[in-house]
Design an enzyme around this catalytic site. Structure first.
Site, PDB file in Angstrom:
ATOM      1  N   LEU A 181     -23.780   0.262  31.080  1.00 43.71           N
ATOM      2  CA  LEU A 181     -22.532  -0.124  31.723  1.00 43.71           C
ATOM      3  C   LEU A 181     -22.751  -0.795  33.080  1.00 43.71           C
ATOM      4  CD1 LEU A 181     -19.464  -0.185  31.771  1.00 43.71           C
ATOM      5  CD2 LEU A 181     -19.493   2.165  32.644  1.00 43.71           C
ATOM      6  N   HIS A 182     -22.242  -2.031  33.206  1.00 39.06           N
ATOM      7  CA  HIS A 182     -22.391  -2.772  34.463  1.00 39.06           C
ATOM      8  C   HIS A 182     -21.357  -3.884  34.559  1.00 39.06           C
ATOM      9  CE1 HIS A 182     -24.616  -5.291  31.586  1.00 39.06           C
ATOM     10  NE2 HIS A 182     -24.491  -6.315  32.430  1.00 39.06           N
ATOM     11  N   TRP A 183     -21.023  -4.217  35.798  1.00 41.21           N
ATOM     12  CA  TRP A 183     -20.204  -5.381  36.144  1.00 41.21           C
ATOM     13  C   TRP A 183     -21.046  -6.301  37.016  1.00 41.21           C
ATOM     14  CZ3 TRP A 183     -14.749  -6.330  35.560  1.00 41.21           C
ATOM     15  CH2 TRP A 183     -14.042  -5.322  34.868  1.00 41.21           C
TER      16      TRP A 183
END
Length: 338
Positions: A181-183
């Protein structure tokens, strides 16, 4: 595992949020200063795979003002993306993931100092201060957006006093390169059409982006009474796409009412349902991920850069979004109104 004591923590409060900012006249906030300075320090420490060198930049002729940048190092030197074959692909602890970052790569903690929520460099930068927002990093969640991660990213955008800070998300099968999970967070100091383009009504809270090659959905902070309501309604749209295994890209940008305005008094979140990435051919030498849907193109080949046209770009954007937009639109409206 890195010790929490090795990573500084950035503390903030809602009083630090900037709901309006000015074009090219910003007095950078503490968050902007810390982010940019620590990013430069990481660059000096040679934590990146290459030094950012955008060799040339231009807007394509036409009504959409697509921004095209020649950045061959990104294509040549970046880590090989993870093979993504399913929207339900589970986290893989054996390959690269964000628990394996070095201390040089993590800039600062944005949580409670336990290195679970952090901002880290993107070691293959697209633009200035290109970073990764890693929320609940130590839980080893796959690249499936959570409402918590969306809320955290909105908070970071509002901590900035710059009109040019943008945040992006690529889902699985929509060119996410790491299944953890990453932005993405980066500064793009170019005025872009989607900061002010006219939208069409859809539901009371959701708008349609239809006068543009990449058809999609948009939510505006000004439509809501609180940040929490803004986040919750946005996540409702995303969760619909997730539950139906529809690949999607999400872009967050400051926005203004008219092209001539100097004051950015809104935030827009664009959401595109799109063809899965494993089924798309890279026909004109760019990867049609979230930045490209927004109108920002990183080109690896000088010949392509010199000869790319608005029509070619428009055809690709339309091809990857049009069908899924039409298939999703009515069902999503029924879901939201129910």
């Amino acid at each position: 595992m890195l010790s929490p004591k090795q990573i500084p923590t950035f503390f903030y409060d809602t009083k630090d949020f900037n709901t309006t900012v000015k074009l090219y006249k910003e007095k950078e906030s503490l968050f902007d200063n810390v982010l940019q300075q620590m990013w430069k320090q990481a660059q000096e420490a040679k934590a990146f795979r290459y030094i950012l060198n955008i060799r040339s930049s231009k807007s394509l002729k036409g009504k959409y003002k697509f921004l095209v940048q020649l950045n061959p190092e990104r294509a040549q030197s970046r880590r090989t993306p993870e093979s993504i074959t399913s929207m339900q692909q589970s986290f893989n602890s054996i390959g690269f993931n964000f628990t394996k970052l070095t201390q040089q790569e993590i800039l600062f903690d944005i949580g409670n100092s336990n290195t679970n929520d952090v901002i880290a460099i993107n070691d293959s930068p697209l633009e200035q201060s290109h970073c990764l927002v890693l929320t609940e990093r130590l839980k080893c969640l796959p690249q499936i957006m959570t409402e918590y991660s969306l809320y955290k990213v909105i908070e970071l955008c509002l901590l900035s006093n710059s009109w040019s800070l943008r945040a992006t998300f690529n889902s699985l099968c929509a060119h996410a390169s790491v299944n953890h999970l990453h932005w993405h967070l980066y500064y793009l100091r170019h005025e872009m059409l989607l900061e002010y383009i006219d939208l069409s009504s859809f539901t009371s809270d959701v708008h349609l982006l239809i006068n543009y090659p990449a058809k999609g959905f948009c939510l505006k902070l000004s439509s809501f009474k609180s940040i929490q309501n803004f986040v919750s309604q946005t996540f409702l749209v995303v969760s619909y796409l997730q539950s139906h295994q529809i690949a999607h890209n999400v872009y967050i940008t400051r926005a203004k009412s008219r092209p001539s305005d100097d004051l950015y008094n809104d935030v827009r979140i664009y959401i595109w349902a799109r063809k899965p990435s494993f089924g798309i051919k890279d026909t004109i030498a760019f990867i049609p991920a979230v930045c490209e849907l927004f109108g920002h193109f990183s080109i690896k080949d000088e010949n392509v850069y010199n000869n790319l046209t608005e029509d070619e770009v428009s055809n690709v954007l339309n091809d990857i979004t049009h069908e899924d937009f039409l298939l999703t639109k009515d069902k999503l409206k029924h879901f939201l109104e129910k």
